[in-house]
Scaffold this motif. Sequence first.
Motif, PDB file in Angstrom:
ATOM      1  N   UNK A 126       0.796  -1.205   0.000  1.00 12.40           N
ATOM      2  CA  UNK A 126       0.000   0.000   0.000  1.00 12.40           C
ATOM      3  C   UNK A 126       0.834   1.263   0.000  1.00 12.40           C
ATOM      4  N   UNK A 127       2.113   1.127  -0.170  1.00 11.61           N
ATOM      5  CA  UNK A 127       2.978   2.303  -0.084  1.00 11.61           C
ATOM      6  C   UNK A 127       3.398   2.818  -1.457  1.00 11.61           C
ATOM      7  N   UNK A 128       3.985   1.946  -2.202  1.00 11.92           N
ATOM      8  CA  UNK A 128       4.454   2.347  -3.522  1.00 11.92           C
ATOM      9  C   UNK A 128       3.426   1.877  -4.511  1.00 11.92           C
TER      10      UNK A 128
ATOM     11  N   UNK C  53      14.425   4.484  -1.959  1.00 13.27           N
ATOM     12  CA  UNK C  53      14.852   5.576  -2.848  1.00 13.27           C
ATOM     13  C   UNK C  53      13.660   6.360  -3.380  1.00 13.27           C
ATOM     14  N   UNK C  54      12.618   5.642  -3.806  1.00 12.38           N
ATOM     15  CA  UNK C  54      11.494   6.345  -4.414  1.00 12.38           C
ATOM     16  C   UNK C  54      10.824   7.293  -3.446  1.00 12.38           C
ATOM     17  N   UNK C  55      10.678   6.860  -2.223  1.00  9.55           N
ATOM     18  CA  UNK C  55       9.983   7.721  -1.266  1.00  9.55           C
ATOM     19  C   UNK C  55      10.829   8.933  -0.915  1.00  9.55           C
ATOM     20  N   UNK C 309       9.226  10.864 -12.653  1.00  9.17           N
ATOM     21  CA  UNK C 309       8.191   9.871 -12.359  1.00  9.17           C
ATOM     22  C   UNK C 309       8.810   8.489 -12.187  1.00  9.17           C
ATOM     23  N   UNK C 310       9.776   8.159 -13.032  1.00  8.85           N
ATOM     24  CA  UNK C 310      10.459   6.870 -12.889  1.00  8.85           C
ATOM     25  C   UNK C 310      11.111   6.763 -11.519  1.00  8.85           C
TER      26      UNK C 310
END
Lengths: 202, 255, 620
Positions: A126-128, C53-55, C309-310
């Motif tokens: 539910x996060x990413x 990394x994404x967050x 976005x990636x």
Amino acid sequence: MSADTKFHMHHDSPEQVGRRERLGVRLLIVADGAFVFGMIFSYFYLRNLNANNGWIPKGGHHLAASTGWVIVLPLIVAAIVHKLGSRQMASFKNISIITLIALIVGLYLQWKQLAHMPFQVDGDSGKVFGFEGSYSSSWVLIAGANMFHYILATFISLGLVIRARRAEVDPILEKWRLRTAGSWFTWIAISGIACAITTSII
Amino acid sequence: MAPTPGEKLTNFFKRRDVIIASALGVAITALTVIIGGWWYTKWMPTALSTDMKSIERLMVIFTWISAPVCGTVVAITLYTFFNRHKGDTPPEDGPAIRTRGPIVILWSVVSSMLCLVAVVYGLIELNSAEGKAQADAPHAMIVEVTGNQWVWNFHYPAQDVTTDKLMLPINQPVEFRIISADVNHSFWPVQLGVKADANRYQVTLADTTPNKLGTIDVKCAELCGLYHAYMETTGAVTTRADFNNWVTAQGGHTA
Amino acid sequence: MTTLDHHATTRPIPNPKKSLITKLNMGTGMVVGIIFALATYYLINPHVDQSVAQEYNRQLLATMFMWSLGFMIGIGAFIGPFRWLIGKDLTDEENLYLAGDGQGIKRYFKYCTDHKVVGIQYLVGVMTMLGVGGTLAMMIRTNLIMPGSKFVSPIIYNSLVGLHGITMIIAMIIVATGPFGNYIMPIMIGAADMAFPRLNALSWWVLFTAIPVLCSAWFLGGIPTGWTAYAPLSVQAGPGMNAFIATIIIFAISTAVAGANITATVVAMRAKGMSWNRVPIFVVGATVSVALAIPAFPTFMVSMIMTGLDRTFATTFFDANFGGSGWLYAHLFWIMGHPEVYVILIPGVAALMEIAPVFVRKPLFSYNAAIMGFAGIAGLSVLVWAHHMYMSGWMPMLNGPFMVTTEMISVPTGLIFLVLLGTLWRGRPWMKLPMLGVYAFLWNMLVGGITGLYLSDVPADNYLHGSMYVTAHFHYTLMGAALTGALAGLAFWFPKMTGRMLNERAGYISFWFVQIGFQILFLGMFIAGAEGQPRRVSDYAKTFATSNMVSTIGAYMIGIGMIVLLWAVVHSWRFGKIAPMNPWGSKTLEWTVPYPVPLVNFDTPPVVTSDFYGYGKAEK
């Protein structure tokens, strides 16, 4: 130099100002057009390349072609209503609200689509949220750009509605402003149609 | 009585500035031609393939094509530079020449012709390279090149050898099938005159025929992260016998 | 004259206590921006696992954009649009206040709509960026002085390369159109201000917000991808990459706004009588440049949004595992990237074309050829992008066509040479500092152009692509040609912009140090490239030791020259000889106004009756 020469800065005739503003907006539309071109180019490039069969991977989803057209309809309505309405300043006061409502409806629909797109594959944490492939990525980018168009157009439309109700606005200049805004509305309708055609080709 | 075009031209070439500048131009053009003949070959590493040889030749010919341009530009700049006005006040006005139609046309035509020569020559070279590649393809030895961060790997499917040294037998057409395991790299065996990017999931083809014995430096020509500078290896063009010995030593089998 | 004449009798003074616009400035912008940034960072923080990394990327990007937004709110950029929205347009008093009337030095720190203020802001901003970029270049060359990467680690080296690249590219894009396009150009065409003064202030201050964002890259691990930021390397790069993405997106907005503004100004605000064939060539060049930038930069913005976005939401534009492609990035990047080098080059060339007739005292040779040259370059530049991708393997069969279009650019470029050479020929040039720039340009562009010919050729590019040769080539065109043009422009227009003469002796010293050092530096680099040294390497084999040593010596010479120039500019700005109104005897309109230039530039709008190149005696 005296204070009054200073004071005449930028006080060209409303026609001059209006023409200049419309030119400026059209140039910005060229920039936005290049942006839209970039997105559509990317869509078809990735679609035709289909690297590692990842355009729509096995078991992936895609949206119905109509999804994109739902978003365009309010844009077309807004552009046409604005075009007809801005012919008569007197009636524009009332007609402009239709444009605004159409745009708000479209904005809402676009937001709904973006928030409920069926692409999240990573449901557990539910996060990413994940994207399945390059189709879903390209789709989201185009929807995001439409969203941006909607937000700007809604801002402009809201301004025009409010201004139509105020007396102190210079009417000649305002007529030019309506035409200038009309350029933007027409453009986003065109770009919306182009994007809808693009996303119809899955 | 107005002078005829012929007289005008004769008078033009009698002017002092025209004579000096033309002489300078011819001298600089000649100098460029002479220097251009050896300049690049001097610095570029020994060519181990016909591709690299044709690149060297191409560099020379392109320098020669640009020599007249170089001569004209430098001659006029030098002449006017040494003819400069000294002092703290602006010079007198020069002649009010707005334009000279024939000169503009002549300049455009000549530069277009020079450009055309370069284009045609380049296209011919490109075409012959492609033609050669197609002719060689059926009996080419295949080398699968994989770029990883930050090493090159070579796989010889026919010989069943995997290695990090690029060994090639002489006079054997070779086809590189280049791919990346991560980010973009660019496969560059310097002395072979070959370069091709390594992309993920997209095989890039490159081919050559080594025709001289020697060592090859393999480098990465596309920034690929932290140790990009160290993503290099060596290799060699060897005789067929040496190559076969090497394959056997690596545990592969020779055809 | 206008509907508002009745105001003209009294000088309006806005009530300083009542109006919000009088209170906002760069300081309030910084405060609001920092508050926005910190608030965003800490509000998101509890919901983010920074080890993912994404967050972390999401958090950083949001913080950067909110800083920019906050700054713009804090400096008052949105007052105009908001007042428009509620139907209370800014009054004339307020507009006059925004133009910075009678506010002295303070207006340089405000959301000032006066194009002359914006021009000076750009000038200082560009010089700062060139200084930063140049310092980074010195560090790069220091590390390359000998093999073994003795001074910095590869990660720092890669950051240096990336930051140097992007800082310089941004600085070079605005180096001529920023300061001179804003300060000089409107006066040159006889306009009172730009077409959209508020947008003008917007374009500068938006750009200003990008500077701290770009600098933050250094503290977030740097930009390890070079300025090209090729995907997928940029997708996997560390948090510093977010600064790159945010910078480019902010910069693209600034460029689009500035481009539309300058183009509209030239199209709509020329003085009476200034028909298209009478427009000074610098104005033509600046307009062609920004008009080319308008459609070019948005594609860069698209590619950066995709990279963003990636990196933040795991889309797969550039991830080949899931249908993406690094080629897509390269296409989008170079569709912008190749027009962009001409966006950089053309204003510099045009400035030199403006300079040459003044110092040779001859008309510009063949104005039409100059126009055709610019138009040809601009037109062809959008058709050549894939020559950066000959070796990428995306479609080898198109290499031939792209080679043809690329080499065709040499024809309009040749016209530019013809114009300058024709202007010099039969003249006795007055060898002042700006004129020296013309000579330096001719030589550097000659080298840059000829070396470009090899690179445009596919078989030769097999060898040269990605090598130091390429680096040397584009430094000759961008630095040797375009920057030289811009510096000549600085020397030329310095008296008009500051009211003082640029220190001549220091200028000459700087010129020769820079130009000679430049030849040495890039001669070495051409040789290193021909020897086979790839570009962007922190370390190299012993074979390349001599050529790199030579390069570094040249680089230090440039460094010394640039420091002298910086001293000259700063010193002359404060203590220089007071400049006469028209020190060079030029005929263009900007030399007909006194210093300080009045707020509306001209007391009476000028009327143009001929073009501005009427130098010279009638021919015999």
